[in-house]
Scaffold this active site. Structure first.
Site, PDB file in Angstrom:
ATOM      1  N   SER A 171      60.906  35.086  29.626  1.00 21.59           N
ATOM      2  CA  SER A 171      59.642  35.020  30.475  1.00 21.59           C
ATOM      3  C   SER A 171      60.093  35.310  32.058  1.00 21.59           C
ATOM      4  O   SER A 171      61.155  35.132  32.336  1.00 21.59           O
ATOM      5  CB  SER A 171      59.298  33.426  30.378  1.00 21.59           C
ATOM      6  OG  SER A 171      58.265  32.946  31.274  1.00 21.59           O
ATOM      7  N   TYR A 196      61.555  23.861  30.517  1.00 22.39           N
ATOM      8  CA  TYR A 196      61.514  25.341  30.061  1.00 22.39           C
ATOM      9  C   TYR A 196      62.132  26.235  30.859  1.00 22.39           C
ATOM     10  O   TYR A 196      62.872  27.160  30.588  1.00 22.39           O
ATOM     11  CB  TYR A 196      59.944  25.501  29.717  1.00 22.39           C
ATOM     12  CG  TYR A 196      59.677  26.727  29.356  1.00 22.39           C
ATOM     13  CD1 TYR A 196      59.681  27.021  27.767  1.00 22.39           C
ATOM     14  CD2 TYR A 196      59.092  27.795  30.031  1.00 22.39           C
ATOM     15  CE1 TYR A 196      59.412  28.120  27.250  1.00 22.39           C
ATOM     16  CE2 TYR A 196      58.848  28.926  29.464  1.00 22.39           C
ATOM     17  CZ  TYR A 196      58.845  29.090  28.239  1.00 22.39           C
ATOM     18  OH  TYR A 196      58.673  30.387  27.449  1.00 22.39           O
TER      19      TYR A 196
END
Length: 350
Positions: free
Chosen positions: A137, A150
């Site tokens: 990501s 996260y």
């Protein structure tokens, strides 16, 4: 026929990957917790004319994941591509997330990738072939508010992957590790992950469909790329943080809360942090009306000229790295050998 194994293969990006790889001639091993989603993914793969094996496993369990990998190879044959994709998260300010919840996110989102990479390399390195794709990501480079667990896990995956890649190069292994850094994607996570917020969560716009993410993963598995960045937001997020970290901190401190929430109040519903939410959640989330189905950046990144340039740069950089290592080793002084001890200096046992 080639074989791909996909963790988190029951929904979202993993589900889109399963269908794409099946359509292009791969048999598919599916790893996830939810039986309903796995059944739906198996049906997608079989409709595409490929074989599927579904193994219900929690990726935080290293031993279970090793057994799942073996089951896939026993049924389908040697795994050529392993896609680490499984994730869990908790939305909310850091102090609202309990230590147990933080630990759980880390075990799934970070250690799940570690366990998956280990299971893949145990099988690929003896054969000296194969590719492990880490679904990363832009948040691996730029943490944002309300997603500290996260973001921390994605940062950890990046450092872990760099380390293992160096070890493979040291061993002159032909096995490759490649990262695909994702933008905001329209997956079901925003309606099934745990949230401490009063309002519904959403991906930070612009939002992309999971099929674009799957296309980038396919490309990464079949071309010599160290990383693939998906979408212009990923490009400017990573580069922007490198050039102007304090500016990004201030900007996200002002905008990062509102950009991840809708006006709608969040209903009380089950989440999948510890147990899967029943039902087949598919590849898409609730944002089809907002999600992009096309990206000029992805089209350019995956084009033949850009791919050839990236592959040549990778090959050149690898060769330069080897040359630099040889030069450095030659410049280091050789250690002076220690004199051999005389018999009277040798200790006598007992």
């Amino acid at each position: 026929m080639s074989v791909v194994a996909i963790t988190g293969g029951s929904a979202g990006i993993g589900r889109a990957c399963a269908q794409l790889f099946a359509e292009r001639g791969y048999d598919v091993g599916l790893i996830a917790r939810g039986a309903d989603g796995l059944a739906g993914a198996v049906a997608d793969v079989e409709r595409a004319g490929a074989r599927a094996v579904a193994v219900p496993v929690d990726v935080s369990d290293a031993d279970a994941l090793e057994k799942a990998a073996q089951s896939i190879e026993d049924e389908l044959g040697p795994i050529d591509v392993w896609v680490n994709n499984a994730m869990a998260t908790v939305y909310g300010p850091f102090l609202d997330i309990s230590p147990e919840e933080y630990k759980r996110v880390t075990e799934v989102t970070y250690l799940g990738f570690v366990n998956g990479t280990r299971a893949a390399l145990h099988r690929m390195t003896p054969r000296d072939r194969g590719v492990v794709v880490q679904v990363g990501s832009s948040l691996a480079y730029r943490g944002i508010p309300l997603q500290s667990a996260y973001c921390g896990a994605k940062h950890a995956i990046q450092g872990f992957t760099d380390s293992v890649r160096c070890e493979l190069l040291h061993d002159r292994s032909a096995v490759r590790l490649v990262e695909v850094q994702m933008p905001a994607v329209n997956t079901p996570q925003f309606r099934i992950q745990r949230s401490k917020l009063r309002r519904e969560t959403q991906p930070v716009p612009p939002i992309y469909q999971p099929e674009l993410a799957a296309e980038a993963i396919w490309h990464a598995a079949h071309h010599r790329r160290r990383q693939v960045w998906v979408g212009f937001p990923t490009v400017y997020t990573i580069l922007g943080d490198r050039l102007a970290g304090p500016l990004m901190d201030a900007f996200l401190g002002r905008t990062g809360y509102e950009s991840q929430q809708l006006d709608d109040q969040r209903p009380d519903r089950p989440d999948n942090l510890y147990e899967p939410v029943p039902g087949d959640h598919g590849a898409h989330g609730s944002f089809d009306d907002k999600a992009e189905t096309h990206s000029r950046q992805i089209q350019l990144t995956l084009s033949r000229p850009a791919t050839l340039l990236a592959e040549r740069l990778d090959t050149t950089a690898t060769a330069l790295g080897h040359a630099l290592a040889r030069l450095t080793q030659r410049k280091q002084p050789r250690p002076t050998p220690s004199p051999s001890p005389s018999p009277e200096d040798t200790p006598v046992p007992g």
